[in-house]
Design an enzyme around this catalytic site. Structure first.
Site, short mmCIF file in Angstrom:
data_model
loop_
_atom_site.label_atom_id
_atom_site.label_comp_id
_atom_site.label_asym_id
_atom_site.label_seq_id
_atom_site.Cartn_x
_atom_site.Cartn_y
_atom_site.Cartn_z
N HIS A 81 -35.44 23.01 -32.29
CA HIS A 81 -36.09 23.84 -33.31
C HIS A 81 -36.09 23.10 -34.65
O HIS A 81 -35.34 22.16 -34.85
CB HIS A 81 -35.36 25.18 -33.48
CG HIS A 81 -35.71 26.18 -32.43
ND1 HIS A 81 -35.07 26.22 -31.22
CD2 HIS A 81 -36.64 27.18 -32.40
CE1 HIS A 81 -35.59 27.20 -30.48
NE2 HIS A 81 -36.54 27.79 -31.17
N LYS A 113 -33.57 26.47 -38.93
CA LYS A 113 -32.98 27.48 -38.03
C LYS A 113 -31.48 27.57 -38.24
O LYS A 113 -30.80 26.55 -38.31
CB LYS A 113 -33.31 27.14 -36.57
CG LYS A 113 -32.86 28.23 -35.62
CD LYS A 113 -33.56 28.16 -34.29
CE LYS A 113 -33.06 29.24 -33.35
NZ LYS A 113 -33.36 30.59 -33.83
P1 NAD Z 1 -36.90 33.75 -42.55
O1 NAD Z 1 -35.58 33.48 -43.20
O2 NAD Z 1 -38.10 32.96 -42.98
O3 NAD Z 1 -37.29 35.30 -42.73
C1 NAD Z 1 -36.37 36.36 -42.67
C2 NAD Z 1 -36.79 37.35 -43.74
O4 NAD Z 1 -36.03 38.55 -43.58
C3 NAD Z 1 -36.52 36.81 -45.16
O5 NAD Z 1 -37.71 36.92 -45.93
C4 NAD Z 1 -35.42 37.72 -45.67
O6 NAD Z 1 -35.50 37.95 -47.06
C5 NAD Z 1 -35.72 39.00 -44.88
N1 NAD Z 1 -34.60 39.94 -44.87
C6 NAD Z 1 -33.28 39.67 -44.73
N2 NAD Z 1 -32.57 40.82 -44.86
C7 NAD Z 1 -33.47 41.81 -45.10
C8 NAD Z 1 -33.35 43.21 -45.33
N3 NAD Z 1 -32.15 43.80 -45.37
N4 NAD Z 1 -34.48 43.92 -45.53
C9 NAD Z 1 -35.69 43.33 -45.51
N5 NAD Z 1 -35.87 42.01 -45.31
C10 NAD Z 1 -34.76 41.27 -45.11
O7 NAD Z 1 -36.66 33.59 -40.99
P2 NAD Z 1 -37.74 33.53 -39.80
O8 NAD Z 1 -37.94 32.10 -39.40
O9 NAD Z 1 -38.92 34.36 -40.14
O10 NAD Z 1 -36.90 34.20 -38.63
C11 NAD Z 1 -36.39 35.52 -38.75
C12 NAD Z 1 -35.66 35.89 -37.46
O11 NAD Z 1 -36.59 35.94 -36.38
C13 NAD Z 1 -34.59 34.88 -37.05
O12 NAD Z 1 -33.53 35.59 -36.45
C14 NAD Z 1 -35.30 34.02 -36.03
O13 NAD Z 1 -34.41 33.38 -35.13
C15 NAD Z 1 -36.12 35.08 -35.33
N6 NAD Z 1 -37.29 34.58 -34.58
C16 NAD Z 1 -37.56 35.23 -33.42
C17 NAD Z 1 -38.69 34.91 -32.69
C18 NAD Z 1 -39.01 35.71 -31.45
O14 NAD Z 1 -40.04 35.45 -30.80
N7 NAD Z 1 -38.19 36.71 -31.10
C19 NAD Z 1 -39.55 33.90 -33.14
C20 NAD Z 1 -39.26 33.26 -34.35
C21 NAD Z 1 -38.12 33.62 -35.09
#
Ligand code: NAD
Length: 271
Positions: A158, A162
């Protein structure tokens, strides 16, 4: 349209959040009804569409998740584990379904989600892509067919941002392999190797984690036997596949009974 599913995106300024805003707005059967961020986020008040690169849509990013969730049919959450369980509890109170893509959830987080799932449909999947969902089913099947003379290794790579390792998807693939072999992953998993580790124990399921650049998500499950090897690989080229899967899952919750579901349920691949 009145029949459109009203979807709320929490964490709307994140990498996935912005993809989700775009995907929800562009899908013909759903409408974005709200978008939130952390109460201390610099994105509060910004237009969710502008941030997602699709131009102004007249929905400002808010900081009050409870208020937003009370006005939607389904919430999509790709944030962080503690935030996710808080959102799931709010969804359960409000009667809204929730689709969770957040990874790094502990057993304690999952227990809270199971409680919330008594009230509303909850879909949790560490990888929402259709391809990985199919890969999970294939890995379970191959592990069931091959005996433990085949060593199983899960390799993932990744991007450098991450924060959790191994990826939730890699762990899911390990669990699928363990389920195929009818063993508990915790009992056979080897998360890392360093130094004089000795010979590989029979039946072990190993993990290797690579991090770097802008890799969206590569996963390979290796079944290594004497004289032959099977490798099943999935490579995601864009986060769009995860957002598309999440919206598909959100639409699937319509009329669904409360419960904890996975993407395999959504795609009809659950056994
Ligand atoms: P990122 O850090 O870019 O985004 C996360 C967002 O959540 C941030 O903008 C943060 O401010 C926000 N956040 C945190 N706490 C919050 C709260 N209490 N209320 C509202 N917003 C809040 O990360 P990302 O790359 O977008 O990934 C986010 C999550 O999704 C990670 O856990 C990642 O591993 C997961 N992910 C899952 C998949 C899937 O297919 N399931 C795919 C990609 C990423």
């Amino acid at each position: 349209m009145a029949s459109d599913m009203k979807i709320g995106v929490v964490g709307a300024a994140g990498r996935m959040g912005r993809m989700l805003v775009r995907q929800v707005c562009e899908h013909p059967s759903c409408a974005l009804a709200g978008a939130t961020e952390r109460p201390d986020s610099g994105a509060l008040g910004e237009d969710a569409g502008s941030l997602a690169g699709i131009g102004e849509i007249g929905i400002a990013i808010g900081g009050d998740a409870a208020e937003m969730i009370a006005g939607v049919d389904t919430v999509i959450d790709f944030t962080a584990p503690d935030a996710t369980v808080a959102h799931a509890e709010l969804a359960a109170q409000a009667g809204a379904a929730i689709v969770i893509g957040t990874t790094g959830l502990t057993d304690a987080h999952m227990e809270t989600l199971r409680r919330a799932a008594r009230h509303v449909p909850i879909i949790v999947a560490p990888n929402m892509s259709a391809g990985v969902t199919l890969l999970l089913a294939l890995v379970e099947q191959v592990a069931r067919i091959l005996d433990d003379s085949f060593d199983i290794e899960v390799v993932e790579m990744h991007h450098r941002h991450k924060v959790d390792a191994p990826s939730g998807t890699a762990l899911g693939l390990g669990r699928a392999a363990a389920a195929g072999r009818n063993v508990d992953l915790d009992a056979v998993a080897r998360m890392a190797r360093e130094g004089h580790t000795g010979a590989r124990p029979r039946g072990e399921i190993g993990f290797a984690t690579l991090r770097g650049g802008d890799v969206v998500g590569d996963h390979t499950v290796v079944f290594a036997g004497e004289g032959e090897r099977i490798e099943l690989t999935h490579k995601a080229a864009s986060r769009q596949v995860f957002a598309a899967g999440a919206v598909r899952a959100a639409l699937w919750t319509k009329g669904r009974k409360p419960g904890l579901y996975s993407m395999r349920d959504v795609l009809g691949l659950a056994v």
